[in-house]
Design an enzyme around this catalytic site. Structure first.
Site, PDB file in Angstrom:
ATOM      1  N   ASP A   1      71.132 115.387 169.459  1.00 37.75           N
ATOM      2  CA  ASP A   1      72.125 116.472 169.480  1.00 37.75           C
ATOM      3  C   ASP A   1      73.134 116.266 168.349  1.00 37.75           C
ATOM      4  OD1 ASP A   1      70.841 117.396 171.727  1.00 37.75           O
ATOM      5  OD2 ASP A   1      72.146 116.339 173.120  1.00 37.75           O
TER       6      ASP A   1
ATOM      7  N   TYR B   1      60.696 119.066 169.192  1.00 38.91           N
ATOM      8  CA  TYR B   1      61.627 119.725 168.265  1.00 38.91           C
ATOM      9  C   TYR B   1      61.100 119.709 166.832  1.00 38.91           C
ATOM     10  CZ  TYR B   1      65.440 120.649 171.470  1.00 38.91           C
ATOM     11  OH  TYR B   1      66.219 121.171 172.477  1.00 38.91           O
TER      12      TYR B   1
END
Ligand code: SAM
Length: 190
Positions: A90, A166
């Site tokens: 993140d 991702y």
């Protein structure tokens, strides 16, 4: 694990595609996926269960820990871990949240505690600001072994590359993938 093998962990594992594939490819290494949210870890467990049911795969060298990475030194002994993977962590873009980034100096200090001498941290992201921030943070004694801004066009570094969820998503959007590999500081030599 029942077998004393080198220990590799992924911090912020998400749904676990990366570490599951690594554990399948490398039975001579023990893996622990770290994920702080039970809901996300649950998805990883569902996927694992499906693979076991459908393909009979057991993954004896793969375990999980549902904890916040800031507590890693409470769960691992000094020098117990041989490698740490950080994938698409993140970004925490606000400056006041910089300490929460998994490549901040605060987190690097935690990794240094649990890594064995010579242990590595491997980090992939498509977020250029986070990558540049990370490069600044590792200046504090870590040895930079690999640094690329475009992993997917580096033939040598792509050998054996395992895609994360991702990574697939962002490379499909044609975002370049950045990668660095750093070695734990040898403070005795300083
Ligand atoms: N690594 C996966 C990938 O590349 O597909 C997932 C990336 S996702 C953006 C980041 C994951 O890290 C989320 O599942 C989040 O819950 C987890 N995470 C973030 N901060 C964490 C922390 N401090 N401790 C444990 N897990 C964390």
């Amino acid at each position: 694990f029942g077998k004393d093998l080198p220990l590799y962990i992924e911090v912020g594992m998400g749904k676990g595609q990366f570490i599951t594939e690594l554990s399948r490819r490398n039975p001579e290494i023990n893996y622990i996926g770290i994920e702080r949210y039970t809901s996300v870890l649950y998805r990883a467990l569902q996927k694992r269960e499906l693979l076991t049911e459908e393909c009979g795969e057991e993954f004896p060298n793969l375990r999980y820990l549902c904890v916040d990475a800031k507590d890693l030194p409470n769960f691992f002994g000094k020098g117990e871990v041989d490698r740490i993977y950080l994938n698409f962590s993140d970004p925490w873009p606000k400056e006041r949240h910089a300490r929460r980034r998994l490549t901040s100096r605060e987190f690097l200090a935690r990794y240094e505690e649990i890594l064995a001498d010579g242990g590595l941290v491997e980090f992939k992201t498509d977020n250029r600001s986070l990558f540049d921030f990370s490069l600044e943070e590792v200046e504090s004694g870590w040895e930079l072994l690999v640094c690329t801004y475009d992993l997917h066009h580096d033939k040598e570094l792509m050998e054996g590359n395992v895609m994360t969820e991702y990574e697939r998503k962002f490379s499909n959007l044609r975002n370049p993938i950045h990668k660095l590999v750093i070695r734990k500081p040898n403070r005795n030599a300083e």
